[in-house]
Design an enzyme around this catalytic site. Structure first.
Site, mmCIF file in Angstrom:
data_model
loop_
_atom_site.group_PDB
_atom_site.id
_atom_site.type_symbol
_atom_site.label_atom_id
_atom_site.label_comp_id
_atom_site.label_asym_id
_atom_site.label_seq_id
_atom_site.Cartn_x
_atom_site.Cartn_y
_atom_site.Cartn_z
ATOM 1 C CD GLU A 48 38.040 6.956 39.844
ATOM 2 O OE1 GLU A 48 38.301 5.871 40.396
ATOM 3 O OE2 GLU A 48 36.898 7.279 39.486
ATOM 4 C CB SER A 98 32.418 -0.838 38.572
ATOM 5 O OG SER A 98 32.153 0.315 37.826
ATOM 6 C CG ASP A 133 33.480 5.828 45.556
ATOM 7 O OD1 ASP A 133 32.712 6.123 46.482
ATOM 8 O OD2 ASP A 133 33.327 6.208 44.385
HETATM 9 C C1 GLA Z 1 31.684 9.267 43.461
HETATM 10 C C2 GLA Z 1 33.103 9.590 43.907
HETATM 11 C C3 GLA Z 1 33.187 9.695 45.429
HETATM 12 C C4 GLA Z 1 32.095 10.611 45.990
HETATM 13 C C5 GLA Z 1 30.733 10.261 45.407
HETATM 14 C C6 GLA Z 1 29.669 11.272 45.802
HETATM 15 O O1 GLA Z 1 31.331 7.983 43.865
HETATM 16 O O2 GLA Z 1 34.021 8.629 43.457
HETATM 17 O O3 GLA Z 1 34.473 10.145 45.806
HETATM 18 O O4 GLA Z 1 32.412 11.961 45.784
HETATM 19 O O5 GLA Z 1 30.763 10.198 43.992
HETATM 20 O O6 GLA Z 1 29.472 11.240 47.172
#
Ligand code: GLA
Length: 386
Positions: free
Chosen positions: A160, A127, A172
């Site tokens: 972030e 999200s 992500d």
């Molecule tokens: C979170 C982080 C990603 C990645 C995953 C684990 O979602 O935002 O960058 O490291 O954890 O794979």
């Protein structure tokens, strides 16, 4: 989602006027390749149909206004105050993105914004990347900045890392920004080279299983894992120069792992390096339509995350281990950062009802929590919809 209702709410909040624009950014589910992205490794996520909508309109003032259907908290921030973090409120995600635009020298305008997301919060379906990318894509379009999609993705991550303080990798934001319907993204997180791999599996679906266990202290534990990986890399450099943990393959690591004195750190590296190899094997299996191998790799990924990386916890373990018992489940594992949130399974379409009927009650009996199940629709990345 019905955007008319969102626009109506927008007018209630900010008044009538020029027609606002509407943007959407999806969430993501990662099929395999967990905690590899910040180690320069491979991942295989896809964008899903859950996501975040943003209704936005210029306000002609030197201020940004933020509201959402998901939380009560609203903010009205003058330009001079934009670089200040607002506690641990949700507005830090869009504020972090605006901060990056300002740092890149973009001349911003004032906007009124109304967000609405249907990604379950804290479920590990990104999200946060979704809200970052919907903001970045909307601002880019509204301000006609000409910033490339890949740079917008990097802006999301930087927001972030620098504003929110979570040292996440690029997976992500990349999946949310670059997703394509019916495809998973096989991404090299160091070079950002990627390939779309079809995920239409005849007779099978991707099922997301939500433990409904909120991820607690996830950011601090996540940042701790990032540090442990840096420490592992430092020790492994005694063997040969390595840019990232993912530069080493499993066999070489296993033959040399004792150069890492700390057992916990050694375990973390073992997970990252073996997981990176599993992504390559999984992509080959998917391309060959070899779902059985794919499932075994997903199961091995979960166990590696449980034993060596220690990010699963009792809820994710319970839901995944129960799913394994159902015939017709090809494979299942936690997805995302871990510490609660969701798991992902590949399931024969004829067995989905059975999965829900068996795993739901068994999971409740072990944890006292009720699970939710969603059949994932693999959708497109962020963009303007109206
Ligand atoms: C979170 C982080 C990603 C990645 C995953 C684990 O979602 O935002 O960058 O490291 O954890 O794979």
């Amino acid at each position: 989602m019905e955007t008319a209702a969102l626009k109506k709410e927008f007018v209630k909040l900010y008044g009538a006027g020029e027609e606002p624009a509407v943007y959407f950014a999806p969430g993501r589910v990662n099929i395999i390749g967990e905690h590899t992205d910040y180690n320069g490794g491979y991942v295989l996520p896809c964008a899903i149909s859950f996501g975040t909508y943003l209704v936005i309109r210029p306000n002609g003032e030197k201020r940004m206004r933020f509201a959402t259907s998901n939380f009560k908290y609203k903010a009205d921030v003058a330009f001079a105050e934009l670089s200040g973090k607002q506690g641990s409120e949700w507005v830090n995600y869009p504020l972090g993105v605006i901060d990056q635009f300002v740092k890149q020298g973009v001349e911003i305008k004032g906007f009124d914004m109304y967000f609405s997301g249907d990604i379950p919060n804290g479920a590990g379906l990104s999200s946060s990347a979704s809200i970052e990318l919907v903001t970045a894509v909307a601002l880019d379009d509204q301000l006609r900045t000409g910033i490339s999609r890949i740079e917008l993705i990097k802006i999301g991550r930087a927001a972030e890392n620098q504003f929110v303080g979570m040292n996440c990798g690029i997976m992500d934001q990349f999946a949310v920004g670059m997703g394509k319907a019916s495809s998973a993204i096989f991404l090299n997180c160091r070079t950002l080279d990627y390939e779309l791999v079809p995920v239409e599996m005849e007779g099978y679906s991707i099922v997301i299983m939500n433990t409904n266990k909120r991820r607690e202290l996830a950011d601090s534990k996540y940042n701790e894992r990032v540090k442990e990986c840096a420490s592992a890399l430092e020790s492994l450099r005694a063997i040969r120069p390595l840019a990232d943990l993912s530069d080493m393959e499993t066999n070489e690591f296993l033959a040399n792992e004792n150069v890492i004195a700390d057992k916990t750190v050694r375990n973390r590296a073992r997970h990252v390096i073996s997981e990176n190899g599993r992504v390559l094997d999984a992509v080959a299996a998917m391309k060959n339509g070899d779902l059985a191998t794919m499932g075994k790799l997903m199961n091995a990924s979960h166990e590696s995350l449980r034993i060596d990386y220690a990010v699963t916890g009792k809820e994710l373990d319970a839901i995944v281990h129960e799913a394994w018992k159902v015939e017709g489940v090809v494979g299942a594992r936690m997805t995302g950062a871990g510490f609660g949130g969701c798991a992902v399974a590949i399931v024969n379409n004829d067995s989905i009802d059975e999965l829900i009927a068996c795993v739901g009650p068994a999971y409740h009996a072990t944890t006292g929590l009720s699970a939710d199940f969603y059949v994932a629709t693999v959708g497109n990345g962020a963009g303007r919809i109206e």
